[in-house]
Design an enzyme around this catalytic site. Structure first.
Site, PDB file in Angstrom:
ATOM      1  N   PRO A  51      45.209  59.011  -0.164  1.00  0.00           N
ATOM      2  CG  PRO A  51      43.768  57.209   0.210  1.00  0.00           C
ATOM      3  CD  PRO A  51      44.225  58.170  -0.830  1.00  0.00           C
TER       4      PRO A  51
ATOM      5  CD  GLU B 143      37.604  49.712  -5.161  1.00  0.00           C
ATOM      6  OE1 GLU B 143      38.320  49.357  -4.213  1.00  0.00           O
ATOM      7  OE2 GLU B 143      36.459  50.174  -5.014  1.00  0.00           O
TER       8      GLU B 143
ATOM      9  NE  ARG C 284      41.275  81.101   5.256  1.00  0.00           N
ATOM     10  CZ  ARG C 284      42.165  81.333   6.226  1.00  0.00           C
ATOM     11  NH1 ARG C 284      43.347  80.762   6.186  1.00  0.00           N
ATOM     12  NH2 ARG C 284      41.867  82.148   7.213  1.00  0.00           N
TER      13      ARG C 284
ATOM     14  CG  ASP D  25      44.163  81.833   9.719  1.00  0.00           C
ATOM     15  OD1 ASP D  25      43.236  82.566  10.063  1.00  0.00           O
ATOM     16  OD2 ASP D  25      44.486  81.627   8.534  1.00  0.00           O
TER      17      ASP D  25
HETATM   18  N1  ADE Z   1      41.602  60.268  -1.811  1.00  0.00           N
HETATM   19  C1  ADE Z   1      40.843  59.457  -1.055  1.00  0.00           C
HETATM   20  N2  ADE Z   1      40.992  59.719   0.250  1.00  0.00           N
HETATM   21  C2  ADE Z   1      41.899  60.748   0.336  1.00  0.00           C
HETATM   22  C3  ADE Z   1      42.485  61.468   1.404  1.00  0.00           C
HETATM   23  N3  ADE Z   1      42.184  61.205   2.684  1.00  0.00           N
HETATM   24  N4  ADE Z   1      43.357  62.448   1.113  1.00  0.00           N
HETATM   25  C4  ADE Z   1      43.672  62.710  -0.172  1.00  0.00           C
HETATM   26  N5  ADE Z   1      43.177  62.066  -1.231  1.00  0.00           N
HETATM   27  C5  ADE Z   1      42.296  61.083  -0.988  1.00  0.00           C
END
Ligand code: ADE
Length: 221
Positions: A86, A113, A150, A164
């Protein structure tokens, strides 16, 4: 193109890889996808892949050894190693195009975690699919596999991704199919006119208007 997905949960991918366009792309040989369980590389007698965090805190953290050894075993000169996390760089259409040119992609799915910070050192890039936290990198890896596959030659009609959403920073134009009237809703006359120049003009206009309305940020960029 070859894609290796490094994950503790290879079974999660059977839905995505065994249906529809991705399934056909694999059958045609446009893409080869391998699922690699990094637990198989653990040197722990119980094949442990995680441990408690130094400094305390909740949950378990993925350890370096299984992932380092796994990536060492599968990486070649042609590989791009991508960590799904994330806090990575937000994923966009341009990145899908860029990665579709890579010969060998290794996608590392974190879980639990978190992962030991030193795992970042074996990755060429880190990608996030959005500003929310998922339970692991598996769904983000599926998003990359789908959006990249794709774009590979021969997977969908060569020109069908040219319009697209997000190419030229514009969203897609609206499409309709038969019948021409449904529950009182009419297909725009121009689409029934047979005038291809006018249709093209209408579609470009719709792309622009829709983007201004829904995603002005794309145009401002
Ligand atoms: N792992 C957990 N959440 C994620 C996200 N939003 N993007 C990429 N990997 C992740």
């Amino acid at each position: 193109m070859k894609i290796d997905i490094v994950t503790l949960f290879p079974e999660m991918f059977s839905g995505v890889l065994n249906h529809s366009i991705i399934k056909r792309a694999i059958e045609k040989g446009a893409v080869e996808v391998r699922l690699v369980n990094f637990r198989d590389y653990s040197l722990d007698p119980h094949q442990k892949v995680d441990d408690t965090p130094y400094g305390g805190g909740n949950g378990m953290v993925l350890t370096c050894q299984p992932i380092f050894d796994c990536v060492d075993a599968i990486r070649t000169e042609d590989s791009q190693v991508v960590l799904l996390t994330p806090d990575g760089v937000p994923y966009r259409s341009e990145k899908a195009y860029e990665l579709s040119k890579v010969k060998h992609l290794i996608l590392i799915c974190g879980h639990y975690e978190g992962f030991d910070e030193r795992i970042r050192t074996i990755c060429d890039q880190e990608i996030s699919i959005g500003d929310y936290v998922l339970t692991g990198g598996e769904i983000p890896a599926m998003v990359l596999v789908d959006s990249i596959t794709r774009l590979l030659p021969g997977v969908i009609a060569e020109d069908s991704h040219l319009n697209d959403s997000f190419n030229d920073r514009l969203l897609d134009y609206p499409t309709y199919t038969k019948p021409s009237v449904y529950r009182g809703m009419k297909v725009p006359d121009v689409l029934l006119s047979g005038d291809h120049k006018k249709i093209e003009q209408y579609r470009q206009e719709m792309r622009y208007n829709r983007t201004v309305e829904r995603r002005p940020d794309l145009i401002e960029k």
